[in-house]
Design a protein around this motif. Structure first.
Motif, mmCIF file in Angstrom:
data_model
loop_
_atom_site.group_PDB
_atom_site.id
_atom_site.type_symbol
_atom_site.label_atom_id
_atom_site.label_comp_id
_atom_site.label_asym_id
_atom_site.label_seq_id
_atom_site.Cartn_x
_atom_site.Cartn_y
_atom_site.Cartn_z
ATOM 1 N N GLN A 1 0.833 -1.197 0.000
ATOM 2 C CA GLN A 1 0.000 0.000 0.000
ATOM 3 C C GLN A 1 0.874 1.255 0.000
ATOM 4 O OE1 GLN A 1 -0.183 -2.618 2.109
ATOM 5 N NE2 GLN A 1 -2.223 -2.828 3.013
ATOM 6 N N SER B 1 -3.058 -0.878 -2.937
ATOM 7 C CA SER B 1 -3.964 0.258 -2.834
ATOM 8 C C SER B 1 -3.183 1.558 -2.685
ATOM 9 C CB SER B 1 -4.896 0.087 -1.624
ATOM 10 O OG SER B 1 -5.729 -1.045 -1.792
ATOM 11 N N ASN C 1 -6.962 -0.476 -5.618
ATOM 12 C CA ASN C 1 -7.972 0.524 -5.299
ATOM 13 C C ASN C 1 -7.313 1.879 -5.040
ATOM 14 O OD1 ASN C 1 -10.079 -1.348 -5.462
ATOM 15 N ND2 ASN C 1 -9.826 -1.952 -3.325
#
Length: 288
Positions: free
Chosen positions: A150, A169, A200
């Motif tokens: 991330q 993400s 995402n």
């Protein structure tokens, strides 16, 4: 518009590399803790994450220095890549080093700098790489399976032919070469949770995703402005709220892709796209 999906922690599970001993019990312990989350995902997994201190010394400090890593590279025998499996390398500046084929399985690389490094064929399976800097690095045919990355920086990096099934993400892939990358779901791991590329809210503006496999990958609220998606498989992709403005989609297959509230404006090669009419929630996408 549906809210962005929170990635499940089931993307990481403890696998000791075949034929190798992981160097530190710490990495195995962390992976084992995460494995306990699998049966609780998705909501329970997020609760379990609260019990993992991401600011602890184990997740923020290093057991080696850059000089130590350079020495390991120098001592490596021809044809035998450096083995850093399970090592704590958090926060190190390893920029520009030649770590071709290196083994980083289950390693801790949070905040590590590997900008411009040579990492073709490197193994990052089950590694923790949050906020890693791999900008401009070469990771052709690297393996990032079950990886936690991330907020990582991959801008301008070359990941052509890599296997990516982990949590990326909010990562920055702007201008990255992702041609032929396999982000697709691994249907063999259903009992362990669905393993796939989770991007995402990631930045893929201007990225080269030619012939990439994004089948069932998550790209909710990601930006792909001006990206090259020619001949890419978007089958079953989750892209609610994503921005595809100006992307080249010639030959891209949209069958079953969820484009709820996605911006499909100014697409290049739209007449050559496949199965756009078979995309989910096409009527809820933004076309003008």
């Amino acid at each position: 518009m549906r809210p962005s999906h929170t990635p499940m922690l089931s993307l990481v599970f403890p696998v000791v590399p075949r034929g190798r001993a992981v160097k530190t019990p710490l990495a195995i312990g962390i992976a084992t803790l995460l494995a306990g989350c699998l049966a609780l995902a998705p909501a329970g997994a997020q609760d379990m994450l609260r019990h993992l201190d991401l600011n602890s010394p184990q997740m923020t400090t290093a057991e080696l220095s850059r000089a130590d890593v350079v020495a390991l590279i120098a001592a490596a025998k021809p044809g035998q890549p450096v083995d850093l499996a399970g090592r704590r390398l958090n926060g190190l500046d390893l920029s520009g080093l030649d770590l071709t084929g290196a083994n980083f399985r289950v390693a801790l690389l949070n905040g590590t700098k590997l900008a411009g490094a040579e990492l073709d064929g490197a193994q990052f399976d089950q590694a923790w790489m949050m906020k890693i800097d791999l900008s401009g690095a070469s990771l052709r045919k690297a393996s990032l399976f079950g990886t936690q990355a991330q907020d990582g920086r991959f801008n301008g990096a070359d990941l052509a032919g890599a296997r990516i099934a982990g949590d990326f993400s909010r990562a920055d892939f702007s201008g990255a070469r992702l041609a032929g990358v396999n982000f697709s779901a691994d249907m063999r791991n259903q009992s362990m949770g669905l393993m796939r590329g989770v991007l995402n809210s990631a930045n893929l503006d201007g990225a080269d995703l030619e012939a990439a496999n994004l089948s069932r990958a998550q790209l909710n609220f990601a930006t792909l402005r001006g990206a090259n998606l020619t001949s890419a498989s978007l089958v079953g992709m989750e892209a609610a709220g994503a921005d595809f403005t100006g992307a080249d989609v010639a030959g891209a297959d949209f069958k079953g892709a969820d484009v709820d509230s996605a911006r499909l404006i100014g697409l290049v090669g739209l007449e050559a796209a496949k199965n756009l009419e078979a995309a989910k929630n096409l009527g809820l996408s933004i076309r003008k």
